[in-house]
Design an enzyme around this catalytic site. Structure first.
Site: not given
Length: 414
Positions: A162, A228, A345
């Site tokens: 990711e 995350h 993000c």
């Protein structure tokens, strides 16, 4: 060469919608089925980029991908006109805006061959993100075509990767050799652990990273909605800012980190002051921890952190003390937050000489003026859930992106 940290923000795309596709992302699930505001979302992101420039930081941009993703639908035997609604929603996702998931980046100071390495994330855990990597890789290969960079394709499935959202770097200064922290998950209660240790180890090998630590994210954090690592921890130069419950074995991690980087400063937020629930709701840690030109550090964080009295009280007491983080800068990215992504993000950090980057991917206020005009003219004002199957919407989304590529002379991405 003048090596600096560049924040490459993902411009929020014209297909930004609330389909609730991200299992384990509490904000995404909570707002599923709501009416999104793509134009407002993109303008909020542009305002954040302007604020970074005003701080004296170098700013870059990545562009929205083509949506709906017709090639992905075709690989599933569908066209947009015939696709089941759940597949169409996945094909329309604007989630590439969260550039922290674009790639993992190892600066030249950390690698054996002395180039800056980038490995595009495969994002295989979630269908709506699993088809992003091709479009992301195309942009990375344009932006970082200079020999100063080595750009890698994705780690093969089934090893989920990711990107930078599960990777931190600590160093005395940005241009000094660093310690790279690869954070992986094993279990996450009812939610998937998205970063696999096999992917993290593979990226470290590909990049030739000499000093790396592989650290397990706590199951408790994942189960609470920290899908995350960047939802519970962020690092910058010598400072690690993390929640007390971010890591499965923090004592071993901190001991190993201090052995490799004795000057590290760990700023830990105790559970007694800020619960995991408050941290995740406010996205306290999904902030840009940045070094200002005067040498101090600032935390660029969402206004939701300011709205949470417990979080803001702790932060205010922290900056009033004698710690390394001296300034709090709230920014409004509510449209991104409602879909589960905060300031951190939205950006990918790349430490390099700006002269080695394709200038079309670097922005100043004048460039942002051009982008803002296109957004204000072409981005849909709203997208209701029932419009995802509307061919007129698909046409508007396509025209908006085409106008942007033309304005930025990036027709190669069409």
């Amino acid at each position: 060469m003048a090596v600096v940290e560049i924040n490459f923000d993902g411009l929020i795309g014209p297909s930004h919608n609330y389909a609730g596709l991200s299992l384990g992302n509490l904000a995404s699930a909570k707002n599923a089925g709501g009416t999104s505001q793509p134009r407002s979302a993109a303008l909020q992101g542009i305002a954040k980029m302007r604020a970074n420039i005003a701080l004296g930081l170098t700013q870059g941009v990545f562009l929205p991908q083509s949506r709906p993703d017709r090639a992905w639908l075709a690989s599933l035997g569908c066209a947009p006109e015939t696709a089941p609604v759940e597949l169409l929603a996945n094909a329309l996702s604007a989630s590439s805006m969260w550039a922290a998931n674009a790639a993992t980046v190892s600066p030249a100071a950390d690698t054996e061959d002395g180039t800056c390495h980038l490995t595009v994330a495969n994002l295989v855990t979630m269908p709506h993100r699993s088809h992003e990597w091709q479009g992301t890789l195309a942009q990375l290969r344009l932006a970082f075509a200079n020999p100063a960079f080595t750009v890698h394709g994705p780690i093969p499935a089934p090893f989920g990767d990711e990107g930078a959202a599960n990777h931190m770097r600590l160093s005395a200064m940005h241009d000094a050799p660093g310690v790279e922290i690869f954070v992986y998950g094993v279990t996450g209660g009812p939610f998937p652990a998205r970063q696999h240790i096999e992917a993290s180890r593979s990226v470290a090998r590909l990049h030739g990273v000499s000093r790396a630590l592989f650290v397990q994210q706590s199951e408790e954090a994942i189960a609470a909605g920290a899908f995350h690592n960047d939802v519970v921890a962020v690092a910058n130069e010598r400072v690690l800012f993390a929640h007390e419950l971010a890591f499965a074995d923090k004592d071993s991690f901190y001991r190993d980190l201090r052995a490799l980087l004795p000057q590290v400063e760990i700023v830990e937020v105790p559970t007694a002051a800020v619960s995991l629930s408050d941290a995740i709701q406010s996205y306290l840690f999904n902030a840009q921890l940045v070094t200002l030109p005067n040498g101090g550090m600032a935390l660029v964080l969402p206004t939701e952190a300011q709205d949470n009295s417990r979080v803001w009280r702790w932060l205010s007491e922290m900056v009033a003390g004698d710690g390394p983080i001296r300034q709090l800068i709230p920014v409004d990215v509510r449209q991104s937050m409602a879909n589960g992504g905060g300031p951190a993000c939205l950006r990918l950090r790349v430490v390099c000489d700006p002269e080695t980057v394709d200038p079309r991917f670097l922005v100043d206020d004048a460039t942002l003026d051009r982008i803002e005009d296109i957004v204000a003219t072409h981005w849909p004002e709203t997208i209701e859930p029932g419009r995802l199957a509307d061919p007129e919407l698909w046409h508007q989304i396509g025209q908006a992106r085409a106008s942007l590529l033309m304005a930025l002379d990036l027709g190669e991405l069409a």
